[in-house]
Design an enzyme around this catalytic site. Structure first.
Site, PDB file in Angstrom:
ATOM      1  N   GLU A 103       0.846  -1.198   0.000  1.00  0.00           N
ATOM      2  CA  GLU A 103       0.000   0.000   0.000  1.00  0.00           C
ATOM      3  C   GLU A 103       0.879   1.246   0.000  1.00  0.00           C
ATOM      4  O   GLU A 103       1.933   1.276   0.657  1.00  0.00           O
ATOM      5  CB  GLU A 103      -0.910  -0.007   1.233  1.00  0.00           C
ATOM      6  CG  GLU A 103      -1.934   1.111   1.289  1.00  0.00           C
ATOM      7  CD  GLU A 103      -2.937   0.920   2.427  1.00  0.00           C
ATOM      8  OE1 GLU A 103      -3.451   1.942   2.919  1.00  0.00           O
ATOM      9  OE2 GLU A 103      -3.193  -0.236   2.826  1.00  0.00           O
ATOM     10  N   ASP A 105       0.234   5.407   0.522  1.00  0.00           N
ATOM     11  CA  ASP A 105      -0.845   6.278   1.003  1.00  0.00           C
ATOM     12  C   ASP A 105      -0.547   7.766   0.924  1.00  0.00           C
ATOM     13  O   ASP A 105       0.554   8.202   1.279  1.00  0.00           O
ATOM     14  CB  ASP A 105      -1.141   5.995   2.489  1.00  0.00           C
ATOM     15  CG  ASP A 105      -1.714   4.623   2.745  1.00  0.00           C
ATOM     16  OD1 ASP A 105      -2.300   4.054   1.826  1.00  0.00           O
ATOM     17  OD2 ASP A 105      -1.576   4.142   3.887  1.00  0.00           O
ATOM     18  N   GLU A 107      -2.832  10.548   2.973  1.00  0.00           N
ATOM     19  CA  GLU A 107      -3.964  10.742   3.875  1.00  0.00           C
ATOM     20  C   GLU A 107      -3.942  12.190   4.364  1.00  0.00           C
ATOM     21  O   GLU A 107      -2.973  12.631   4.998  1.00  0.00           O
ATOM     22  CB  GLU A 107      -3.903   9.771   5.058  1.00  0.00           C
ATOM     23  CG  GLU A 107      -4.026   8.314   4.627  1.00  0.00           C
ATOM     24  CD  GLU A 107      -3.974   7.343   5.784  1.00  0.00           C
ATOM     25  OE1 GLU A 107      -4.636   6.296   5.707  1.00  0.00           O
ATOM     26  OE2 GLU A 107      -3.259   7.633   6.774  1.00  0.00           O
TER      27      GLU A 107
END
Length: 282
Positions: A103, A105, A107
């Protein structure tokens, strides 16, 4: 500093543009994406060229790419929810769905006023806890900004308006796992107590909170049957060429400038205990 960042952005975009014969087409969302959850909290705008994701006390929402990818330069234009969006998290990320997943990310942590925190993380073979945070040098609720992930066999680079803000180099030679699984692109809006100081709940009186997304062309290598094939590593794709195996000197200078002025947290620096091997220089 802001002028320097702007110049660095222009340099990066000019270099990247040299790898393509034309600007990426502005395609409708439905060409590359579908709803992940919260259909009644998702709205298509501007003939499908813009998507609104909203969250209230009932539900958040999100969308995902129709395909998975094995390398590429992934982009999204995003405008965050205005107002007191404390504890609201808007995301743009890549992830696989293996038991031990990969993953990458972005955010964005809501707030009642600037500065807004950008939280980044990376998971490899199921291992995360590699957080970094920076203060954004602009108000992301006032206009759209570009967020990019460059992913090839040599590095993962997070960019904001074309400026590198984080780099994760391939250090498999010293035992550090690197993203090698086919990943789909996702964008969501949700809430969590850890996203605010003191675990404050959202101010639902100012909700529903709405984030806006544009730029749905995908410049990536499609992974057939969720398997990354050799062509995803070939030099026919501009992001795999030697120029993108590491930051060039101008990009490195911009990256170090962002870290010096805007870095808030880096697991390699601020987390107590022994440092993971990727945090050492080799």
């Amino acid at each position: 500093m802001e002028l320097f960042l702007l110049i660095s952005l222009l340099v990066f975009l000019l270099v990247a543009a040299g790898q393509a014969t034309a600007a990426p087409p502005d395609v409708p969302w439905s060409q590359n994406y579908a709803i992940l959850y919260g259909q009644d909290h998702t709205q298509s705008l501007n003939q499908g060229k813009e998507i609104q994701l909203s969250i209230d006390q009932v539900s958040g929402s999100g969308f995902r790419s129709l395909n998975t990818y094995g390398s590429g330069f992934f982009s999204m234009r995003i405008m965050l929810p205005p107002g007191d969006s404390t504890s609201i998290i808007t995301t743009f990320y890549l992830r696989s769905y293996a038991n031990n997943h990969d993953e990458i990310d972005f955010e964005f942590l809501g707030n009642s006023k600037p500065p807004y925190l950008l939280h980044t993380n990376i998971f490899t073979n199921g291992q995360g806890s590699r957080e970094q945070r920076i203060n954004l040098w602009f108000d992301p609720t006032k206009d759209f900004h570009d967020y990019h992930v460059l992913w090839n066999q040599h590095q993962v680079v997070w960019l904001v308006d074309g400026i590198p803000i984080r780099v994760f180099q391939n250090k498999e030679n010293i035992g550090v796992k690197f993203p090698v699984q086919a990943m789909q692109i996702e964008a969501t809006i949700w809430t969590a107590p850890w996203a605010s100081p003191g675990g404050q709940p959202p101010n639902w009186g100012q909700g529903p909170f709405r984030a806006y997304f544009q730029g749905f062309n995908i410049d990536g290598c499609v992974a057939q049957n969720n398997t990354i094939a050799t062509p995803c590593f070939g030099s026919n794709s501009w992001w795999n060429r030697n120029d993108y195996w590491k930051l060039n000197p101008k990009q490195l200078k911009a990256y170090l400038g962002v870290r010096k002025k805007y870095l808030v947290y880096d697991y390699c620096i601020h987390r107590p205990g022994p440092k993971p091997p990727e945090c050492t220089r080799h």
